[in-house]
Design an enzyme around this catalytic site. Sequence first.
Site, PDB file in Angstrom:
ATOM      1  CG  ASP A   6      -1.728   1.263   1.398  1.00 21.94           C
ATOM      2  OD1 ASP A   6      -1.726   2.095   0.463  1.00 21.94           O
ATOM      3  OD2 ASP A   6      -2.357   1.436   2.466  1.00 21.94           O
ATOM      4  CE  LYS A  68      -1.195   7.244  -3.700  1.00 24.59           C
ATOM      5  NZ  LYS A  68      -1.845   6.312  -2.745  1.00 24.59           N
ATOM      6  CD  GLU A 145      -4.872   3.836  -2.620  1.00 25.10           C
ATOM      7  OE1 GLU A 145      -5.739   4.630  -2.191  1.00 25.10           O
ATOM      8  OE2 GLU A 145      -3.688   4.185  -2.821  1.00 25.10           O
ATOM      9  CG  ASP A 168      -9.420   4.094   0.355  1.00 25.82           C
ATOM     10  OD1 ASP A 168      -8.885   4.647   1.330  1.00 25.82           O
ATOM     11  OD2 ASP A 168      -8.781   3.435  -0.482  1.00 25.82           O
TER      12      ASP A 168
END
Length: 575
Positions: A6, A68, A145, A168
């Site tokens: 992850d 990211k 994800e 999420d």
Amino acid sequence: MIIGIDLGTTNSLVAVWKDGKSQLVPNGLGDMLTPSCVSIDEDGSVLVGKAAKERLQTHPERTAAVFKRYMGSDKKVRLGQKDFRAEELSALVLKSLKADAEAFLGEAVTEAVITVPAYFSDAQRKATRTAGLLAGLKVERLLNEPSAAALAYGMHQLNSESRFLVFDLGGGTFDVSILELFEGVMEVRASAGDNYLGGEDVTSAIVDLFFQRNKLATSLRNNPMFMQRLGASAETAKRNLSAGQQAKVQIQLDGNDLSMDIDEEALDKLCAPLLKRMREPVERALRDTNIRANELDSIVLAGGATRMPVIKRLVTLMFGRFPTSEINPDEVVALGAAVQAGLKMKDAALEEVVMTDVAPYSLGVEVCMRLADGKSSDGHFSPVIERNTAVPVSRVGHYRAVDARQTSVQLRVFQGESRLVKDNILLGQLDVPLQPDGNEEKAVDVRFTYDVNGLLEVRANVNNSTESHVLIIEGNPGMLSEEEIRQRFAELEKIKMHPRDTLEMRTLLARADRIYQQVRGEVRSWLSVQIAEFEGVLETQNPRLINPAKNKFSDMLNSIESDSHLHSDFDPQPN
């Protein structure tokens, strides 16, 4: 062995499928969560994780976080004397996780399943795959994800039938997916999301409020050290509000103490615009599946930001029921990635498990429309693959040249849902040559192929000819060529990673440096002596001296940080 990773905005985790179940892998400090931070130490070695996070406030010019969000772009971050792209920084995090997995397993690791936000674009996915290659990993699968979270959650309910929604919310991205589980098959029905919405935005909102209440000059935003310290204090206040009803943001500026009290009501008001943005992807996913909220069997929380009470309240109000968080929201995505790794390895315990996914956004080309009055209108979007189509998928769009005398057609490929291409994301363009025949109308068949990794290939054929033209991304700053990847891999190989077996001591020293810069007066002088003495013990390389000194030093740092009236009440004890 294939590992599951992850790769998060704020924290990253690695897990493995072993002995018939997913197992999280601890890092060199014994923690499951590794902060997605990278720092260049004074000796030129790379620090990753908690040690790097401690240096965000003391060495902001040598440390990077939240990179990211730059994946798939040409944005560079300067650390010391060197510039890094987001995929290079991500590769350093991946290398650290790879080393942790190898230490845990006792064998070399060369393959991985890496998770990405469901709404990541083609360029962002390719950048993530590149990061894996730069870290020395063959990326077996890019897994969305929320789909990973669903895999982890569904493993406990394989013999049941249910519909559930995965909510999420991570540090930097928000995804929602609706899934159906039946007879061991987990089918993603729809996905939606926002790549620039997460817990980091709540922290930024608290920072903005601090500037307003303290009437600070906007020029302070150009001070990296001040902003990192303020951001850290705002992050702490946000976390404290998850456990209590009130928190304080405090920081020093030019010898003066600045502070701000914030309570749940103020945070709710602050988060209102962000919460409004969360509703839209949820409603879109429900509309696309033609499922109403009351028809869902459960709401599954994933991502560390869902720990915030304001988020839990939003989800409860939105769906009229309490969400489930049976599995730790910080860990559920990594655990699901390990399940996918097990599927890739064809583990016997997973023989009855099947996972399907969808394309989370529409993909198509720019077209010119002919209007009723004979005029034409440019810049319209023509979808070839509609959002939430099951993948892998291959679809063909049929188009004609505007003018029979054209010698080429420029196919511009876009991702998005807007009617006009200017409001969508340009993925690349393909120049297709046409025969210079002014009498024949020229037709172009455009085939879009979208695979389970979320990667797109575009081919064009003119007048059903056998010659194919394959999409070449031109002018896309998010793409690296194979030669550039090889070059950057060689450069990263030269960078020395800080030894894993000394990481705990380096993290303690980084933490001590951060605290030293925060305190004043006698405490500061006393702490300076303690740091020097601890460094002296480390230089002996004698474990019998180092271990008790480490524990004493750590307890001392805990004592300083736990004292809320540091400057006036803390009484350093002599040795």
